[in-house]
Enzyme design. Structure first.
Site, PDB file in Angstrom:
ATOM      1  N   HIS A  21       0.838  -1.211   0.000  1.00 35.07           N
ATOM      2  CA  HIS A  21       0.000   0.000   0.000  1.00 35.07           C
ATOM      3  C   HIS A  21       0.869   1.255   0.000  1.00 35.07           C
ATOM      4  CE1 HIS A  21      -3.579   2.454   0.985  1.00 35.07           C
ATOM      5  NE2 HIS A  21      -2.712   3.185   1.687  1.00 35.07           N
ATOM      6  N   GLU A  22       1.792   1.314   0.938  1.00 32.15           N
ATOM      7  CA  GLU A  22       2.644   2.500   1.014  1.00 32.15           C
ATOM      8  C   GLU A  22       3.581   2.584  -0.189  1.00 32.15           C
ATOM      9  OE1 GLU A  22       1.858   4.675   3.042  1.00 32.15           O
ATOM     10  OE2 GLU A  22       0.612   3.508   4.405  1.00 32.15           O
ATOM     11  N   HIS A  25       1.927   4.537  -2.913  1.00 36.29           N
ATOM     12  CA  HIS A  25       2.088   5.988  -2.761  1.00 36.29           C
ATOM     13  C   HIS A  25       3.496   6.422  -3.188  1.00 36.29           C
ATOM     14  CE1 HIS A  25      -1.741   6.446  -0.841  1.00 36.29           C
ATOM     15  NE2 HIS A  25      -1.410   5.763   0.246  1.00 36.29           N
TER      16      HIS A  25
END
Length: 439
Positions: A21-22, A25
């Site tokens: 998820h990170e 980003h």
């Protein structure tokens, strides 16, 4: 040991999902020339890390999340010291709104892709085994406590679900059925056929831990499998391959009949008529255990259907399964807001999620749970709550549509409100887990 395995699976699964998820980003930010100061799996304090280029990569001691620190962005760190200065070209706030929107969507997109990939490979590697409707309806269903409560009986044949055809037993308990506005079964009982509607509040009971596995099962004939050494069955002379025909002259054709009779005669002697593998009959006596068992493993005499898939066939099936998770969460959220399901019954925190992984390390179950959580994480992060990605998406969408950017003070205060909401939800989830687990 089971507790350690549950915890290890939860931490590994969360670390994978938070990491990707990170990373979503991070790669989006770097693609648009933004400076990423930190990338962390887990929250501080830092237990290990290294510097590569402009970014510090690390693991935190609190393994219930993670973050990326992008220069010039108001995030959960609430680091606003540089916001009074003119933005640098490599800062988040200096980039066009559409680029910032993609960065904020990056984690959600990667979680969705991860979930889809996991489900596709599970379908491709495992195929699908299920009990088809035709096989199920040879003997009907077993109505457990909740099934009996809504009017079902053992042996009922379910013809349709929500007035639609179905293919397999699992369809009877699917979220599409249970989350319908007015769920119902078309039931055949003997010569009569009727519609049976689920009563109000039924879904709330079904999600209660106290009623786990108390709805319906499939009915099956059986033969004796492994006989436990030293058990009443072994002492009484029961052999693998036997069929128990009667107990105390009551028919035990189906395993639910046997189970009910044994529970009614717990801690008592019973007389059984047994058919041997060579079709001869024996009369045996057993002393039933206090828990209503005699100590053997039944072998269900049912015909499961198994489908294998090519990789090409697995792609649409796995993708559909992944998005069904999101759809179930949307429906579930709607049921919470409508009052049909209590928040305490439906919201699971780390403790209950760990219990879902189970106390045995099963890689198929692990990846299935990880794929499911990946889709849930994507859905939850898309909710329009400040401090979540969805909150940022709302503000950026407003900026793109209106052409006006919310002030830094507004964004900072919104972030604070979001953090209070998230921390409150986290505390409630932990408390609810403890209450649901203990009581």
């Amino acid at each position: 040991m089971e507790g350690l395995i549950m915890t290890a699976q939860l931490l590994l699964g969360l670390s994978i999902l938070v990491g990707v998820h990170e990373f979503g980003h991070l790669i989006a930010a770097k693609a648009f020339g933004m400076r990423v100061e930190k990338y962390s799996i887990g929250f501080p304090p830092k237990i290990w890390g290294f510097q590569y280029g402009e970014t510090e990569y690390s693991f935190g001691a609190i393994p219930l999340g993670g973050f990326v620190k992008i220069s010039g962005m108001i995030d959960e760190s609430l680091d606003t010291e540089t916001l009074s200065q003119e933005p640098e070209e490599w800062e988040f706030r200096a980039k066009p709104a559409w680029q910032r929107l993609i960065v904020m969507m990056g984690g959600i997109i990667v979680n969705v892709v991860t979930g889809i990939i996991i489900f596709i490979f599970l379908v491709y590697s495992n195929g699908n085994s299920y009990l088809p409707k035709e096989e199920l309806n040879k003997h009907g269903i077993v109505a457990n406590m909740l099934g009996q409560e809504i009017g079902l009986q053992n042996g009922d044949v379910i013809l349709k679900v929500n007035d639609k055809e179905y293919e397999r037993f699992s369809d009877l308990r699917s979220m599409d059925v249970l989350f319908a506005d007015e769920p119902s079964y078309k039931v055949q009982r003997g010569d009569s056929v009727f519609d049976l509607k689920f009563p109000d509040g039924f879904l709330n009971k079904l999600t209660d831990k106290k009623y786990k596995d108390q709805f319906i099962d499939f009915r099956f004939t059986y033969k004796v499998g492994q006989v436990v050494a030293g058990s009443p069955a072994a002492k009484g002379g029961l052999l693998e391959g036997d069929k128990i025909i009667t107990i105390n002259n009551e028919s035990t054709t189906f395993f639910d009949q046997l189970s009910n009779i044994l529970h009614e005669n717990n801690d008592k002697d019973v007389v059984a008529t047994v058919q041997r593998a060579d079709n001869t009959s024996e009369t045996l006596t057993f002393h039933v255990n206090p828990d209503g068992t005699i100590g053997f493993h039944p072998v269900p005499l049912i015909k499961l259907q198994h489908d294998d898939y090519t990789f090409g066939e697995a792609i649409p099936i796995g993708t559909t399964q992944a998005f069904n998770v999101v759809w179930a969460n949307i429906k579930g959220l709607g049921k919470i807001f409508s009052g049909d399901v209590a928040v305490s019954k439906s919201l699971s925190g780390p403790i209950r999620i760990a219990q879902m992984f189970g106390g045995k390390w099963d890689w198929n179950k692990f990846w299935n749970m990880t794929g499911l959580l990946s889709m849930v994480l994507a859905f939850m992060n898309f909710l329009p709550i400040p401090a979540l990605d969805g909150g940022h998406v709302v503000f950026l969408t407003y900026e793109i549509v209106s052409g006006q950017k919310p002030s830094d003070r507004f964004l900072e205060n919104a972030q604070k409100v979001g953090m209070v909401i998230l921390l409150s939800l986290m505390v409630f989830a932990f408390y609810n887990d403890i209450v649901q687990t203990l009581f």
